[in-house]
Design an enzyme around this catalytic site. Structure first.
Site, PDB file in Angstrom:
ATOM      1  N   THR A  14       0.861  -1.085   0.142  1.00 18.22           N
ATOM      2  CA  THR A  14      -0.122  -0.026   0.156  1.00 18.22           C
ATOM      3  C   THR A  14       0.772   1.140   0.029  1.00 18.22           C
ATOM      4  O   THR A  14       0.264   2.374  -0.400  1.00 18.22           O
ATOM      5  CB  THR A  14      -1.058   0.204   1.462  1.00 18.22           C
ATOM      6  OG1 THR A  14      -1.759  -0.975   0.945  1.00 18.22           O
ATOM      7  CG2 THR A  14      -1.696   1.358   1.239  1.00 18.22           C
ATOM      8  N   ASP A  95      -0.019  -6.373   4.951  1.00 21.49           N
ATOM      9  CA  ASP A  95      -0.504  -7.553   5.233  1.00 21.49           C
ATOM     10  C   ASP A  95       0.284  -8.835   5.617  1.00 21.49           C
ATOM     11  O   ASP A  95       0.119  -9.668   6.581  1.00 21.49           O
ATOM     12  CB  ASP A  95      -1.396  -7.946   3.993  1.00 21.49           C
ATOM     13  CG  ASP A  95      -2.756  -7.093   3.800  1.00 21.49           C
ATOM     14  OD1 ASP A  95      -3.009  -6.511   4.831  1.00 21.49           O
ATOM     15  OD2 ASP A  95      -3.278  -7.185   2.745  1.00 21.49           O
TER      16      ASP A  95
END
Ligand code: ASP
Length: 345
Positions: A14, A95
């Site tokens: 991200t 993640d």
């Protein structure tokens, strides 16, 4: 005085994500901007360090693969061995950051700083956290006090030990924590403040593990109400080599799974007990396991305070590198050796 030399290895996430709508902090495309674009957003970076950057991968870290881990390992070693850098920063998705973090903790020497960083908001978001996290990661990697601390993770102004850090929140900027022990330090303005040293040495008490040539098949099974043994049996039939049980509380296991796990163990599958609770230590019952009574609740070796995702990485490394004593002469795992392995991490 010459500036510290920092290599940045970009892998996506991200921090390199792009959203059509700057107000959106979800529904964006992760791993989109190249590292050069991220650096262009940080014009002051060159005042802190001399930067060299390379794109090692460009992926959403939910899709992390052994091939990318292998490439990352190769590039970290190449930069370190070149003697041309004083520290290494790795940009990563949040993640699976905790998995890459434990991998590097177990395989990389605690020499020049190696610092992972990430972001919860895409690069295009209002109040994107990536630029500041990257800037802070470079500051930490460039700081002489960061050497020999082992692999570090810098997010949200905190410095964590790679062994300990986990992602605990789906969306908050303060998504990372080191449960039970807390961060090692903080980035305070332009200063790096360490409050403690990491308790664990890199690797297994200072002995580094290698990267497996072939990664063994290890799965995580969650022990839940109404659990069925067919899940375990099916995996064993397919050739699974290790199982990490994410059990409730202190790594307890549903009674329906225990006979299946005992059968798996006898067939050579390494079974360890972790906790799905998110924090705390899973205590061992090694005496029971060593006596071969693996069907007894709590009889399998415990993962100590590693969460199931981290424990799986450790177990893959142990099995994949033929860690001494883990699989006994008869092809059956050695509970005591496995327990000692996890306690030494
Ligand atoms: N899915 C993204 C990733 O892990 C999430 C993030 O980086 O925050 O690559």
């Amino acid at each position: 005085m010459s500036k510290p030399r920092i290599a940045i290895l970009a892998t996506g996430g991200t921090i390199a994500g792009v959203a059509a709508n700057p107000a959106a902090t979800d529904g964006y495309r992760s791993a989109t901007l190249p590292i050069d674009a991220l650096l262009a957003a940080l014009p002051g970076l060159g005042d802190i360090a001399e930067i060299q950057a390379e794109q090692v991968a460009q992926l959403d870290s939910k899709d992390m693969s052994f091939a990318v881990w292998q490439r990352l390992d190769t590039r970290i070693r190449a930069w370190r061995d070149s003697g041309e850098v004083d520290g290494i920063v790795i940009t990563h998705g949040t993640d699976s950051l905790e998995e890459t973090a434990i991998l590097l903790h177990l395989t990389q020497p605690a020499g020049i700083p190696v610092v992972l960083t990430a972001a919860m908001r895409p690069a295009t978001a209002v109040s994107a956290d990536g630029p500041l996290n990257l800037l802070h990661a470079v500051r930490v990697a460039a700081h002489p006090g960061s050497a020999a601390l082992g692999v570090l993770v810098v997010v949200n102004q905190e410095i964590h030990a790679a062994r300990d850090v986990v992602k605990l929140h789906t969306g908050a900027v303060q998504a990372f924590a080191s449960p039970g022990c807390g961060p090692l330090g903080a980035v305070a303005g332009q200063q790096i403040r360490y409050g403690r040293r990491p308790v664990a040495l890199a690797g297994i008490g200072g002995r580094l593990l290698g990267m497996p040539a072939d990664w063994p098949w290890v799965e995580v099974i969650v022990s839940v109400a109404g659990a069925r043994r067919q899940l375990v049996d099916g995996l064993v039939q397919q050739g699974v080599q290790g199982l990490v049980i994410a059990g409730p509380g202190n790594g307890s296991i549903h009674e329906a799974l225990l006979p299946a796990l005992a059968d798996a163990w006898r067939q050579g599958v390494a079974v360890v007990r972790g906790s799905r609770s998110g924090a705390g230590y899973v205590t061992s019952a090694t005496g029971v396991a060593a006596a071969g009574e693996h069907a007894a609740p709590g009889g399998f070796p415990a993962t100590a305070d590693l969460n199931p995702a981290k424990a799986r990485v450790a177990l893959m490394l142990a099995l994949g590198t033929g860690e001494a004593g883990i699989i006994g002469a008869q092809g059956v795992p050695d509970a005591l050796a496995l327990q000692q392995f996890f306690e030494a991490i």
